[in-house]
Scaffold this active site. Structure first.
Site, PDB file in Angstrom:
ATOM      1  N   HIS A  10       0.825  -1.221   0.000  1.00 60.20           N
ATOM      2  CA  HIS A  10       0.000   0.000   0.000  1.00 60.20           C
ATOM      3  C   HIS A  10       0.857   1.268   0.000  1.00 60.20           C
ATOM      4  O   HIS A  10       0.514   2.248  -0.652  1.00 60.20           O
ATOM      5  CB  HIS A  10      -0.942  -0.001   1.214  1.00 60.20           C
ATOM      6  CG  HIS A  10      -0.217  -0.175   2.511  1.00 60.20           C
ATOM      7  ND1 HIS A  10       0.324  -1.387   2.889  1.00 60.20           N
ATOM      8  CD2 HIS A  10       0.102   0.699   3.494  1.00 60.20           C
ATOM      9  CE1 HIS A  10       0.926  -1.255   4.063  1.00 60.20           C
ATOM     10  NE2 HIS A  10       0.810   0.003   4.448  1.00 60.20           N
ATOM     11  N   HIS A  99      27.359  -4.588 -12.761  1.00 59.35           N
ATOM     12  CA  HIS A  99      28.250  -5.439 -11.956  1.00 59.35           C
ATOM     13  C   HIS A  99      27.518  -6.606 -11.291  1.00 59.35           C
ATOM     14  O   HIS A  99      28.062  -7.700 -11.203  1.00 59.35           O
ATOM     15  CB  HIS A  99      28.922  -4.609 -10.846  1.00 59.35           C
ATOM     16  CG  HIS A  99      29.975  -3.684 -11.360  1.00 59.35           C
ATOM     17  ND1 HIS A  99      30.880  -3.048 -10.533  1.00 59.35           N
ATOM     18  CD2 HIS A  99      30.277  -3.271 -12.623  1.00 59.35           C
ATOM     19  CE1 HIS A  99      31.694  -2.298 -11.259  1.00 59.35           C
ATOM     20  NE2 HIS A  99      31.343  -2.392 -12.529  1.00 59.35           N
ATOM     21  N   ARG A 134      35.032 -11.514 -13.863  1.00 63.67           N
ATOM     22  CA  ARG A 134      35.088 -11.287 -12.411  1.00 63.67           C
ATOM     23  C   ARG A 134      33.697 -11.075 -11.813  1.00 63.67           C
ATOM     24  O   ARG A 134      33.419 -11.519 -10.699  1.00 63.67           O
ATOM     25  CB  ARG A 134      36.021 -10.131 -12.062  1.00 63.67           C
ATOM     26  CG  ARG A 134      35.542  -8.740 -12.440  1.00 63.67           C
ATOM     27  CD  ARG A 134      36.616  -7.698 -12.099  1.00 63.67           C
ATOM     28  NE  ARG A 134      36.125  -6.339 -12.119  1.00 63.67           N
ATOM     29  CZ  ARG A 134      35.931  -5.616 -13.218  1.00 63.67           C
ATOM     30  NH1 ARG A 134      36.143  -6.160 -14.405  1.00 63.67           N
ATOM     31  NH2 ARG A 134      35.493  -4.378 -13.138  1.00 63.67           N
TER      32      ARG A 134
HETATM   33  C1  RB5 Z   1       4.356  -0.209   5.546  1.00 66.54           C
HETATM   34  O1  RB5 Z   1       3.864   0.619   6.522  1.00 66.54           O
HETATM   35  C2  RB5 Z   1       5.884  -0.223   5.570  1.00 66.54           C
HETATM   36  O2  RB5 Z   1       6.324  -0.867   6.720  1.00 66.54           O
HETATM   37  C3  RB5 Z   1       6.398  -0.910   4.335  1.00 66.54           C
HETATM   38  O3  RB5 Z   1       5.942  -0.226   3.217  1.00 66.54           O
HETATM   39  C4  RB5 Z   1       7.895  -0.979   4.167  1.00 66.54           C
HETATM   40  O4  RB5 Z   1       8.487   0.282   4.271  1.00 66.54           O
HETATM   41  C5  RB5 Z   1       8.580  -2.008   4.954  1.00 66.54           C
HETATM   42  O5  RB5 Z   1       9.788  -2.208   4.881  1.00 66.54           O
END
Ligand code: RB5
Length: 143
Positions: A10, A99, A134
């Site tokens: 979200h 890389h 490499r």
């Molecule tokens: C969501 O609130 C947040 O925790 C998520 O989007 C993220 O940043 C997690 O690492």
């Protein structure tokens, strides 16, 4: 054009929509695996879905977005054939492909503006893996 697969939680939803529209306008094939609204969801569910899809169709570049990019980085890099790179500047984004041959770009929607994240992603998508011995050797050691 490259085949792209994109997902966000979200917190990354708005940036995902912004990037998706830009990339489709540019002619990329974009497979959107969600999330599809601002409703709260769990970033590992999206990372797992992208990993499964990428394992079945390796001829794709992944893009994952959450608020910081950190949770998506942790979740996606648990998969053996995936090299996820958190992008934080155009220069390092380019090197992540040249890389490290990263196959998933990870972005932090709250860490940078849409424009900054777009610049990082463009630098990543337009770069090519160097294919030098490499770098191949070092990547093999990750696996
Ligand atoms: C969501 O609130 C947040 O925790 C998520 O989007 C993220 O940043 C997690 O690492």
């Amino acid at each position: 054009m490259q085949n792209l697969i994109i997902g966000s939680d979200h917190a990354g939803f708005s940036l995902k929509e912004f990037l998706k529209n830009y990339l489709m306008d540019k002619g990329y094939n974009v497979n959107d695996i969600g999330t599809f609204s601002n409703d709260s969801c769990d970033y590992p569910d999206i990372a797992n879905k992208l990993a499964e899809n990428l394992n079945e169709n390796p001829n794709q570049i992944g893009i994952l977005i959450c608020g910081t990019g950190l949770g998506m980085s942790m979740a996606i890099n648990r998969y053996k054939n995936i090299r996820g790179a958190l992008l934080y500047s155009p220069e390092e984004a380019k090197l992540a492909k040249e890389h490290n041959n990263a196959n998933v770009a990870i972005l932090g929607a709250k860490a940078f503006s849409n424009k900054e994240n777009l610049d990082f992603l463009n630098a990543f998508l337009t770069a090519q893996f160097s294919n030098e011995e490499r770098h191949l050797r070092r990547i093999a050691k990750i696996s």
